[in-house]
Design an enzyme around this catalytic site. Structure first.
Site, PDB file in Angstrom:
ATOM      1  CB  CYS A   1     -11.442  18.829 -13.434  1.00 17.19           C
ATOM      2  SG  CYS A   1      -9.980  18.331 -14.352  1.00 17.19           S
TER       3      CYS A   1
ATOM      4  NE  ARG B   1      -9.087  22.105 -22.326  1.00 10.57           N
ATOM      5  CZ  ARG B   1      -9.688  21.685 -23.419  1.00 10.57           C
ATOM      6  NH1 ARG B   1     -10.065  22.533 -24.348  1.00 10.57           N
ATOM      7  NH2 ARG B   1      -9.940  20.401 -23.589  1.00 10.57           N
TER       8      ARG B   1
ATOM      9  CB  ILE C   1      -8.261  13.063 -13.727  1.00  4.64           C
ATOM     10  CG1 ILE C   1      -8.358  12.233 -12.441  1.00  4.64           C
ATOM     11  CG2 ILE C   1      -8.371  12.165 -14.963  1.00  4.64           C
ATOM     12  CD1 ILE C   1      -9.732  11.629 -12.194  1.00  4.64           C
ATOM     13  NE  ARG C   2      -5.858  14.152 -20.940  1.00  7.46           N
ATOM     14  CZ  ARG C   2      -6.671  14.800 -21.767  1.00  7.46           C
ATOM     15  NH1 ARG C   2      -7.978  14.665 -21.674  1.00  7.46           N
ATOM     16  NH2 ARG C   2      -6.178  15.569 -22.701  1.00  7.46           N
TER      17      ARG C   2
ATOM     18  CG  HIS D   1     -11.745  15.129 -10.460  1.00  6.10           C
ATOM     19  ND1 HIS D   1     -12.881  15.167 -11.241  1.00  6.10           N
ATOM     20  CD2 HIS D   1     -10.714  15.371 -11.292  1.00  6.10           C
ATOM     21  CE1 HIS D   1     -12.563  15.411 -12.487  1.00  6.10           C
ATOM     22  NE2 HIS D   1     -11.246  15.541 -12.554  1.00  6.10           N
TER      23      HIS D   1
ATOM     24  CD  GLU E   1     -15.584  14.861  -8.830  1.00  6.32           C
ATOM     25  OE1 GLU E   1     -15.084  15.752  -8.136  1.00  6.32           O
ATOM     26  OE2 GLU E   1     -15.246  14.646 -10.023  1.00  6.32           O
TER      27      GLU E   1
HETATM   28  N1  GLN Z   1      -8.518  17.737 -19.602  1.00  4.34           N
HETATM   29  C1  GLN Z   1      -9.908  18.082 -19.494  1.00  4.34           C
HETATM   30  C2  GLN Z   1     -10.213  19.402 -20.207  1.00  4.34           C
HETATM   31  O1  GLN Z   1      -9.315  20.070 -20.577  1.00  4.34           O
HETATM   32  C3  GLN Z   1     -10.342  18.182 -18.035  1.00  4.34           C
HETATM   33  C4  GLN Z   1     -10.141  16.868 -17.328  1.00  4.34           C
HETATM   34  C5  GLN Z   1     -11.089  16.619 -16.206  1.00  4.34           C
HETATM   35  O2  GLN Z   1     -12.130  17.273 -16.075  1.00  4.34           O
HETATM   36  N2  GLN Z   1     -10.767  15.625 -15.403  1.00  4.34           N
HETATM   37  O3  GLN Z   1     -11.340  19.755 -20.375  1.00  4.34           O
END
Ligand code: GLN
Length: 209
Positions: free
Chosen positions: A89, A115, A149-150, A186, A188
């Site tokens: 991520c 991103r 996650i984002r 992710h 993990e």
């Molecule tokens: N949105 C975060 C970024 O742009 C990454 C999110 C994450 O690592 N879960 O850095």
């Protein structure tokens, strides 16, 4: 969790997890569970004896700024020219050559990322991923639980880099370039250690064993 045969003497490996910010504890726990020596990395002199490094998820701008402050940018770049690094991520963003923003990047992988590509409403979701590359660790063909996650998307894979996993609509969420690995999701957090074992396989390849 499906057991897969260890590729070589995992107990002799020492893998560092960049512990500046983000979900590094979870990576340490998975590695320890597999039987690998796993250590937190915050300083340049903690890198030289490592076999591989994981850069965790978190906030890529923060990880990048702290890496600059801790004089880690060049040591990590040099490490990644010879040895295995995996970014999850935010870590994948940090490995990329271009994130369409002005932020410190390692620029080790010939990938471009977008991103927060999934927007607010579905900023976090879970979906099953087909990752054919996992065959090398004698994995079952079961889909991998991808936790986003984002998350970023990998919008361009160029040069020596290749896509390893895609969403059903074809958008790329994992890539490899030599011993470098980037996942937008992710592993993990998934309770499934197969991508960690795949990374240990890349470490094995990088050491010529
Ligand atoms: N949105 C975060 C970024 O742009 C990454 C999110 C994450 O690592 N879960 O850095």
């Amino acid at each position: 969790m499906k057991e897969s045969r260890p590729p070589f003497d995992l107990g002799r490996l020492k893998v560092g997890v960049l512990a500046l910010q983000g979900s590094f504890q979870e990576h340490l726990a998975v590695l320890t569970g597999i039987g690998v020596q796993a250590v937190e990395v915050r300083l340049p002199d903690q890198i030289h004896d490592l076999d591989g490094i994981i850069i965790p998820g978190g906030e890529s701008t923060t990880i990048g700024k702290l890496a600059v402050d801790f004089d880690l940018l060049e040591p990590l770049r040099n490490f990644g020219k010879k040895k295995a690094i995996w970014g999850t991520c935010a870590g994948a963003i940090f490995l990329s050559k271009d994130a369409h923003r002005n932020q410190p990047l390692l620029e080790l992988m010939d990938i471009t990322v977008d991103r927060n590509a999934f927007g607010r409403q579905i900023a976090s979701f879970e979906t099953e991923l087909d990752i054919p590359a996992l065959e090398v660790i004698n994995s079952t063909p079961a889909p991998f639980p991808g936790i986003f996650i984002r998350a970023p998307l990998i919008t361009a894979v160029e040069g020596e880099a290749e896509a390893l996993a895609k969403l059903p609509d074809g958008r790329i969420v994992a890539a490899r370039q030599g011993y470098l690995l980037a996942t937008a999701f992710h592993p993990e957090l998934s309770g499934d250690d197969r991508v960690h074992r795949y990374f240990l396989h890349l470490i094995q390849e990088s050491s010529g064993r």
